[in-house]
Design a protein around this motif. Structure first.
Motif, PDB file in Angstrom:
ATOM      1  N   ARG A  81       0.851  -1.193   0.000  1.00  7.90           N
ATOM      2  CA  ARG A  81       0.000   0.000   0.000  1.00  7.90           C
ATOM      3  C   ARG A  81       0.888   1.245   0.000  1.00  7.90           C
ATOM      4  NH1 ARG A  81      -5.136  -1.783   0.693  1.00  7.90           N
ATOM      5  NH2 ARG A  81      -5.332  -3.844   1.626  1.00  7.90           N
ATOM      6  N   ILE A  82       0.864   1.950  -1.101  1.00  4.17           N
ATOM      7  CA  ILE A  82       1.684   3.147  -1.286  1.00  4.17           C
ATOM      8  C   ILE A  82       0.837   4.358  -0.921  1.00  4.17           C
ATOM      9  CG2 ILE A  82       2.929   4.537  -2.985  1.00  4.17           C
ATOM     10  CD1 ILE A  82       3.382   1.838  -4.526  1.00  4.17           C
ATOM     11  N   SER A  83       1.422   5.269  -0.147  1.00  7.23           N
ATOM     12  CA  SER A  83       0.631   6.410   0.302  1.00  7.23           C
ATOM     13  C   SER A  83       1.461   7.688   0.364  1.00  7.23           C
ATOM     14  CB  SER A  83       0.021   6.131   1.678  1.00  7.23           C
ATOM     15  OG  SER A  83       1.033   5.969   2.648  1.00  7.23           O
ATOM     16  N   LYS A  84       0.741   8.766   0.345  1.00  7.26           N
ATOM     17  CA  LYS A  84       1.275  10.110   0.547  1.00  7.26           C
ATOM     18  C   LYS A  84       2.489  10.419  -0.322  1.00  7.26           C
ATOM     19  CE  LYS A  84      -0.801  10.444   5.076  1.00  7.26           C
ATOM     20  NZ  LYS A  84      -0.937   9.181   5.772  1.00  7.26           N
ATOM     21  N   LEU A  85       2.301  10.233  -1.610  1.00  8.21           N
ATOM     22  CA  LEU A  85       3.303  10.655  -2.589  1.00  8.21           C
ATOM     23  C   LEU A  85       3.164  12.164  -2.719  1.00  8.21           C
ATOM     24  CD1 LEU A  85       5.404  10.117  -4.824  1.00  8.21           C
ATOM     25  CD2 LEU A  85       3.512   9.668  -6.369  1.00  8.21           C
ATOM     26  N   ILE A  86       4.171  12.896  -2.253  1.00 11.71           N
ATOM     27  CA  ILE A  86       4.102  14.361  -2.245  1.00 11.71           C
ATOM     28  C   ILE A  86       5.339  14.947  -2.912  1.00 11.71           C
ATOM     29  CG2 ILE A  86       2.572  14.609  -0.255  1.00 11.71           C
ATOM     30  CD1 ILE A  86       5.062  14.989   1.522  1.00 11.71           C
ATOM     31  N   VAL A  87       5.121  16.016  -3.654  1.00 11.63           N
ATOM     32  CA  VAL A  87       6.207  16.730  -4.322  1.00 11.63           C
ATOM     33  C   VAL A  87       5.976  18.221  -4.076  1.00 11.63           C
ATOM     34  CG1 VAL A  87       7.325  17.246  -6.530  1.00 11.63           C
ATOM     35  CG2 VAL A  87       6.428  14.941  -6.092  1.00 11.63           C
ATOM     36  N   HIS A  88       7.019  18.915  -3.623  1.00 10.88           N
ATOM     37  CA  HIS A  88       6.911  20.350  -3.374  1.00 10.88           C
ATOM     38  C   HIS A  88       6.324  21.030  -4.612  1.00 10.88           C
ATOM     39  CE1 HIS A  88       7.944  24.473  -2.467  1.00 10.88           C
ATOM     40  NE2 HIS A  88       8.311  24.104  -1.244  1.00 10.88           N
ATOM     41  N   PRO A  89       5.392  21.964  -4.425  1.00  8.99           N
ATOM     42  CA  PRO A  89       4.752  22.606  -5.576  1.00  8.99           C
ATOM     43  C   PRO A  89       5.743  23.176  -6.598  1.00  8.99           C
ATOM     44  CG  PRO A  89       3.569  23.176  -3.574  1.00  8.99           C
ATOM     45  CD  PRO A  89       4.796  22.409  -3.146  1.00  8.99           C
ATOM     46  N   ARG A  90       6.850  23.725  -6.162  1.00  7.89           N
ATOM     47  CA  ARG A  90       7.797  24.307  -7.127  1.00  7.89           C
ATOM     48  C   ARG A  90       8.564  23.241  -7.914  1.00  7.89           C
ATOM     49  NH1 ARG A  90      11.273  24.796  -2.579  1.00  7.89           N
ATOM     50  NH2 ARG A  90      13.365  24.066  -3.082  1.00  7.89           N
ATOM     51  N   MET A  91       8.497  21.977  -7.461  1.00  7.58           N
ATOM     52  CA  MET A  91       9.206  20.881  -8.120  1.00  7.58           C
ATOM     53  C   MET A  91       8.274  20.016  -8.972  1.00  7.58           C
ATOM     54  SD  MET A  91      12.366  21.262  -7.104  1.00  7.58           S
ATOM     55  CE  MET A  91      13.106  19.695  -7.521  1.00  7.58           C
ATOM     56  N   GLN A  92       6.992  20.315  -8.969  1.00 10.71           N
ATOM     57  CA  GLN A  92       6.030  19.502  -9.710  1.00 10.71           C
ATOM     58  C   GLN A  92       6.174  19.708 -11.206  1.00 10.71           C
ATOM     59  OE1 GLN A  92       2.146  20.243  -8.022  1.00 10.71           O
ATOM     60  NE2 GLN A  92       2.768  19.463  -6.021  1.00 10.71           N
ATOM     61  N   GLY A  93       5.845  18.683 -11.964  1.00  9.37           N
ATOM     62  CA  GLY A  93       5.885  18.766 -13.410  1.00  9.37           C
ATOM     63  C   GLY A  93       7.241  18.444 -14.025  1.00  9.37           C
ATOM     64  N   HIS A  94       8.165  17.915 -13.217  1.00  7.89           N
ATOM     65  CA  HIS A  94       9.505  17.583 -13.709  1.00  7.89           C
ATOM     66  C   HIS A  94       9.818  16.094 -13.605  1.00  7.89           C
ATOM     67  CE1 HIS A  94      10.427  21.839 -14.046  1.00  7.89           C
ATOM     68  NE2 HIS A  94       9.971  22.005 -12.827  1.00  7.89           N
ATOM     69  N   GLY A  95       8.801  15.261 -13.359  1.00 12.47           N
ATOM     70  CA  GLY A  95       9.009  13.824 -13.316  1.00 12.47           C
ATOM     71  C   GLY A  95       9.424  13.265 -11.967  1.00 12.47           C
ATOM     72  N   LEU A  96       9.493  14.106 -10.954  1.00 14.09           N
ATOM     73  CA  LEU A  96       9.939  13.637  -9.646  1.00 14.09           C
ATOM     74  C   LEU A  96       8.937  12.690  -8.997  1.00 14.09           C
ATOM     75  CD1 LEU A  96      12.111  13.677  -7.523  1.00 14.09           C
ATOM     76  CD2 LEU A  96      11.190  15.851  -6.680  1.00 14.09           C
ATOM     77  N   GLY A  97       7.650  12.946  -9.162  1.00 14.12           N
ATOM     78  CA  GLY A  97       6.632  12.043  -8.616  1.00 14.12           C
ATOM     79  C   GLY A  97       6.758  10.648  -9.219  1.00 14.12           C
ATOM     80  N   GLY A  98       6.965  10.584 -10.519  1.00 11.95           N
ATOM     81  CA  GLY A  98       7.153   9.295 -11.195  1.00 11.95           C
ATOM     82  C   GLY A  98       8.412   8.586 -10.722  1.00 11.95           C
ATOM     83  N   ARG A  99       9.495   9.335 -10.534  1.00 16.72           N
ATOM     84  CA  ARG A  99      10.734   8.736 -10.041  1.00 16.72           C
ATOM     85  C   ARG A  99      10.539   8.149  -8.639  1.00 16.72           C
ATOM     86  NH1 ARG A  99      15.528  12.693  -9.965  1.00 16.72           N
ATOM     87  NH2 ARG A  99      16.531  10.855  -9.053  1.00 16.72           N
ATOM     88  N   LEU A 100       9.830   8.872  -7.784  1.00 23.54           N
ATOM     89  CA  LEU A 100       9.572   8.366  -6.426  1.00 23.54           C
ATOM     90  C   LEU A 100       8.685   7.133  -6.452  1.00 23.54           C
ATOM     91  CD1 LEU A 100       9.015  11.353  -3.983  1.00 23.54           C
ATOM     92  CD2 LEU A 100      10.654   9.502  -3.765  1.00 23.54           C
ATOM     93  N   LEU A 101       7.667   7.152  -7.295  1.00 22.55           N
ATOM     94  CA  LEU A 101       6.781   5.995  -7.402  1.00 22.55           C
ATOM     95  C   LEU A 101       7.566   4.780  -7.880  1.00 22.55           C
ATOM     96  CD1 LEU A 101       3.915   4.941  -7.071  1.00 22.55           C
ATOM     97  CD2 LEU A 101       3.403   5.792  -9.370  1.00 22.55           C
ATOM     98  N   ASP A 102       8.407   4.964  -8.890  1.00 22.32           N
ATOM     99  CA  ASP A 102       9.262   3.869  -9.364  1.00 22.32           C
ATOM    100  C   ASP A 102      10.161   3.350  -8.243  1.00 22.32           C
ATOM    101  OD1 ASP A 102       8.177   4.219 -11.907  1.00 22.32           O
ATOM    102  OD2 ASP A 102       9.951   5.240 -12.712  1.00 22.32           O
TER     103      ASP A 102
END
Length: 167
Positions: A81-102
């Protein structure tokens, strides 16, 4: 930016930074659903430390600053169960969320008990839904939990030994 983002395991020493980032990141979700009492905004530091200790938690750092995080754990039925994937608003849209999920999937893939990955988000959180679907997650259920919020649960099977991350 000049510096690269690094992803590593989070520890108790990161809890306060994660909690502050979580509070910042969930403001937009609270506004979207009209619910400023949602659990990520009311979670205590002690509860967060316990959550980190019970499973896997990762942080992404830019220099010394925690700019993103994700956590989760495997339950008795083999669901990671994966939860609370968060990325600082100024860092969003650069693929960081996908990298963390991976990266968190890779951590769980190393556990033989993890048979599937599961996460959830709100029905209006289009960016989240787009990210999860792009990573192979499919909707398995939805549950109305309030007058303005339906939680959408998404899953995908854990491919034993077939996963390679680029974190």
């Amino acid at each position: 930016m000049g510096m690269s983002v690094t992803i590593s395991a989070a520890g108790a020493q990161d809890a306060e930074h994660i909690l502050k980032l979580q509070y910042l990141c969930f403001q937009s979700e609270a506004e979207l659903y009209g619910d400023y009492g949602m659990e990520p905004l009311t979670q205590s530091l002690d509860d967060l430390k316990a959550e980190i200790a019970q499973g896997h938690a990762l942080v992404a750092r830019l220099g010394g600053e925690v700019v993103a995080s994700v956590r989760g754990r495997v339950d008795a039925g083999g669901t990671a169960r994966i939860s609370k994937l968060i990325v600082h608003p100024r860092m969003q849209g650069h693929g960081l969320g996908g990298r963390l999920l991976d990266a968190i999937e890779e951590r769980f893939a190393g556990e033989p008990s993890a048979k599937r990955f599961q996460l959830f988000t709100g029905h209006r959180s289009e960016g989240n839904l787009r990210l999860y679907r792009s990573r192979g997650y499919v909707q398995v259920s939805s549950e109305q939990v309030g007058p303005r919020l339906t939680l959408v649960t998404l899953e995908k099977e854990a491919a034993a030994g077939a996963y390679v991350a680029s974190a």
